[in-house]
Design an enzyme around this catalytic site. Structure first.
Site, short mmCIF file in Angstrom:
data_model
loop_
_atom_site.label_atom_id
_atom_site.label_comp_id
_atom_site.label_asym_id
_atom_site.label_seq_id
_atom_site.Cartn_x
_atom_site.Cartn_y
_atom_site.Cartn_z
N SER A 146 2.97 20.70 13.85
CA SER A 146 4.12 19.95 13.33
C SER A 146 4.50 20.45 11.95
O SER A 146 3.65 20.93 11.20
CB SER A 146 3.77 18.46 13.24
OG SER A 146 4.78 17.77 12.55
N TYR A 173 -1.93 12.10 9.32
CA TYR A 173 -1.42 12.87 10.46
C TYR A 173 -1.11 14.30 10.01
O TYR A 173 -1.51 15.27 10.64
CB TYR A 173 -0.17 12.17 11.00
CG TYR A 173 0.61 12.93 12.05
CD1 TYR A 173 0.16 12.96 13.37
CD2 TYR A 173 1.80 13.59 11.73
CE1 TYR A 173 0.88 13.63 14.35
CE2 TYR A 173 2.52 14.27 12.70
CZ TYR A 173 2.07 14.29 14.01
OH TYR A 173 2.78 14.95 14.97
#
Lengths: 243, 432
Positions: A135, A148
């Site tokens: 990501s 995250y």
């Protein structure tokens, strides 16, 4: 063309990727913890494309099981795409370590455990491709999702090292860095339309980049430049910002 | 986030809920006060808009295809276009399809859509064997005409106001070609147009493009397209790549003169009174789908489609009066589609009845709603009704006069607790 193993097959992105590979003639292994949930997708792919689809039960957090799990797959995959992702709750993860650990283990530790096994097989066979969906959140820690983000940063670094190692054996490693994607995971967020991709667009990008032998893919493409800007903000400035 | 439908008017801010199985949908339905299903956003007005919408499009798996019987079981978010990609090469087609294939199966049932063959095959619900739906209390039931007739009549055409449609089983039509033999009939006025519809009623597919700005003796002139599938065994169907309108057209691009010029060109391109063509599925059934985002030509203010139907006995008089009113207003429409419909079905809110329907696109601008109110009066006077799937502005009074079964629908919704759980901006406006 052989099988493509889709790990984390329950996600919207995985569904789109599985359909894209099936459309292009690959057979598909769909792996997730609960295979019952994958049955509609398995039927769907078989009807749309007439390729073979098999369901495999896999718990990404059960690290010890991964070696045997992979050993039991009869026809080894030609490639693997990992779409495992758990956004979690940043504030909960700050308060409560088990939530933080779940984020880290799902997005990083579990995948490392599985990819190690697969990478060894591909290296021996001197063939195969490994696609990791990381990501852009891994490029700079932000207060809204840095647990995250840090797990994704670790995953990105892992993929980079793996690529370096497997280059000699002719095994391709592709790091995918999606920006915003309109999925269930982000349904509650108000995402800017022009920076947000549909899972189907991401899947097409991934397939194309993988087939071309690319190393790193930003999708949508403009995220490469968005992240360049975000990375170049000096830290003394960045720490005061809310983005 | 900002939500809009095909007409891009109105734009509302709402919360989008997504689900991937019945369990997650159950928690959404029980936690939210009022919501409405939203499929691919192709209804024109506000029938799928509200503060809370359930996005059904991603629920899109094909579950079973019986190639010998022509039965297809799907999740409700699947698009008709995705279905065609699978079934046409196997020699099957949808029994009923509207003029766009970019709609979901759930939306097709909720709007009980119809197509160029309404006079033969009826509405979309006629091709549905059964469907599964989540009701207001979260219960999922399998609904069929025979087992649950009331739920069936309320849901087919019920604009999503009875629940969230989850799956459906469709019965398909056998074909032996991807091509259609088309006859084009050019008429000079409304009388000739009506005669042409009657004399081509034996053809399974027919629809007319009508020049709504032609005045006086030319009023109602049209190009009527009638056709049927060929029988040449060619089923090698691939849909074409789409061209797309890249940006909103400026407001001045569409006006009385440009539409008039377009209509004149389009009409005079066809020279003979009767001509024959061979066209493919996409050209015949879905001409506008070839242009992505075609709604942008109406500019960023958006547009609406005004579609009404009149009983056959009053159709000629009514249409003549309405076309005169439109030509006089000067507010033209590229897309003016006329069609003769067959018998109406028993569903409470299905739009079709035996008679003529006209659909017109209008850019949203000052004075438009006043014109449409005026057209409403004529529609009501001749015993007609307005199509909810296209509508964004009709009043409660006009709506009610067109739908005699509305009280039964209201009563059923209330009894089942659907009236508080499933609401759209449209349902609130017209009080259903």
């Amino acid at each position: 063309m052989g099988y493509v193993l889709i790990v984390g097959a329950k996600s919207d992105m995985a569904k789109a990727v599985a359909r894209e590979y099936a459309k292009n003639g690959y057979d598909i292994y769909l792996a997730a913890r609960d295979t019952e949930m994958l049955k509609p997708l398995a039927k769907d792919i078989a009807i749309r494309t007439e390729c073979n689809v098999q369901l495999l039960a896999l718990d990404i957090l059960d690290f010890e099981s991964h070696q045997n799990w992979y050993a039991e797959i009869e026809e080894k995959p030609a490639g693997v795409v990992c779409a495992v992702g758990y956004l979690g709750e940043q504030t909960a993860a700050q308060e409560d370590f088990p939530e933080a650990k779940k984020i880290i283990d799902t997005n990083y530790t579990g995948i490392v455990s599985l990819f190690n096994v697969i990478a060894n097989d591909f290296e021996r066979r001197k063939e195969g491709f490994i696609v990791g969906i990381s990501s852009v959140a891994g490029e700079r820690g932000r207060k809204s999702n840095y647990i995250y983000g840090s797990a994704k940063a670790a995953f990105t670094a892992y993929l980079s090292g793996l690529r370096n190692r497997l280059y000699a054996s002719g095994v391709q490693v592709l790091t995918v860095k999606p920006g915003f994607v309109a999925t269930r995971m982000t349904a509650h967020m108000d995402l800017p339309k022009h920076l947000t991709a549909a899972p189907e667009e991401v899947a097409k990008d991934i397939f194309r980049a993988q087939q071309k032998g690319k190393d790193i893919l930003y999708t949508k493409w403009m995220w490469r430049w968005v992240m360049l800007v975000i990375r170049s903000i000096p830290e003394f400035q960045f720490k005061k910002m809310s983005i | 986030m900002k939500i809009e439908s095909w007409g891009r008017y109105p734009k509302v801010f709402g919360t989008v809920h997504r689900f991937d199985n019945e369990k997650t949908l159950h928690s959404i339905v029980s936690e939210q006060k009022a919501l409405i299903a939203y499929g691919n956003g192709r209804s024109y007005g506000d029938s799928a808009l509200n503060d809370n919408i359930v996005h059904t499009r991603p629920y899109d798996c094909l579950l079973a295809f019986d190639e010998t019987e022509g039965l297809l079981h799907v999740q409700a978010g699947v698009l008709l276009s995705e279905i065609l990609d699978v079934i046409v090469p196997k020699g099957w087609f949808l029994k009923v399809t509207p003029g766009t294939k970019l709609i979901t199966v759930g939306g097709a049932i909720a709007s009980d859509v119809h197509g160029k063959n309404h006079h033969v095959e009826g509405c979309f619900s006629e091709s549905v064997k059964s469907f599964r739906i989540m009701l207001a209390n979260g219960e999922v039931v399998t609904c069929s005409r025979e087992k649950t007739p009331e739920l069936w009549r309320a849901t087919c055409g019920g604009m999503g106001l009875t629940g969230i449609i989850l799956e459906a089983t469709l019965s398909l039509k056998k074909i032996n070609s991807q091509y259609i033999e088309q006859t084009t009939i050019k008429t000079k006025n409304l009388r000739e147009t009506f005669e042409a519809f009657e004399s081509y009623a034996h053809m399974p597919y027919s629809v007319a493009w009508i020049d709504c700005l032609a005045a006086d003796s030319e009023r109602g002139r049209c190009l009527l397209m009638a056709g049927d599938f060929k029988d040449d065994g060619d089923l090698d169907y691939h849909h074409k790549t789409q061209k797309s309108i890249p940006f909103n057209f400026p407001d001045f691009a569409l006006n009385n003169w440009s539409v008039k010029a377009f209509n004149r060109l389009y009409y005079s391109k066809v020279k003979e009174r009767v001509s024959y063509q061979i066209v493919d599925i996409d050209t015949f059934f879905y001409p506008l789908d070839a242009i992505g985002h075609w709604n942008r030509i109406y500019g960023k203010q958006g547009f609406t489609q005004y579609q009404f139907i009149l009983p056959k006995e009053t159709s000629y008089e009514g249409l003549d009066e309405i076309l005169a009113a439109i030509a006089e207003s000067g507010k033209g429409s590229f897309l003016a589609v006329l069609k003769l419909y067959g018998k109406e079905n028993a569903n409470y809110l299905s739009f079709p009845m035996e008679g003529y329907s006209l659909a017109l696109d209008f850019k949203i601008e000052k004075g438009l709603f006043k014109l449409l109110d005026r057209l409403d009066t004529i529609v009501v006077k001749y015993g007609g009704r307005i199509y909810l799937t296209k509508d964004v502005r009709v009043s409660k009074e006009v709506f009610e006069q067109g739908y005699p079964q509305i009280e039964m629908f209201r009563k059923y919704r209330k009894e089942q607790g659907m009236d508080r759980k499933f609401q759209s901006l449209q349902s609130k406006r017209v009080g259903i």
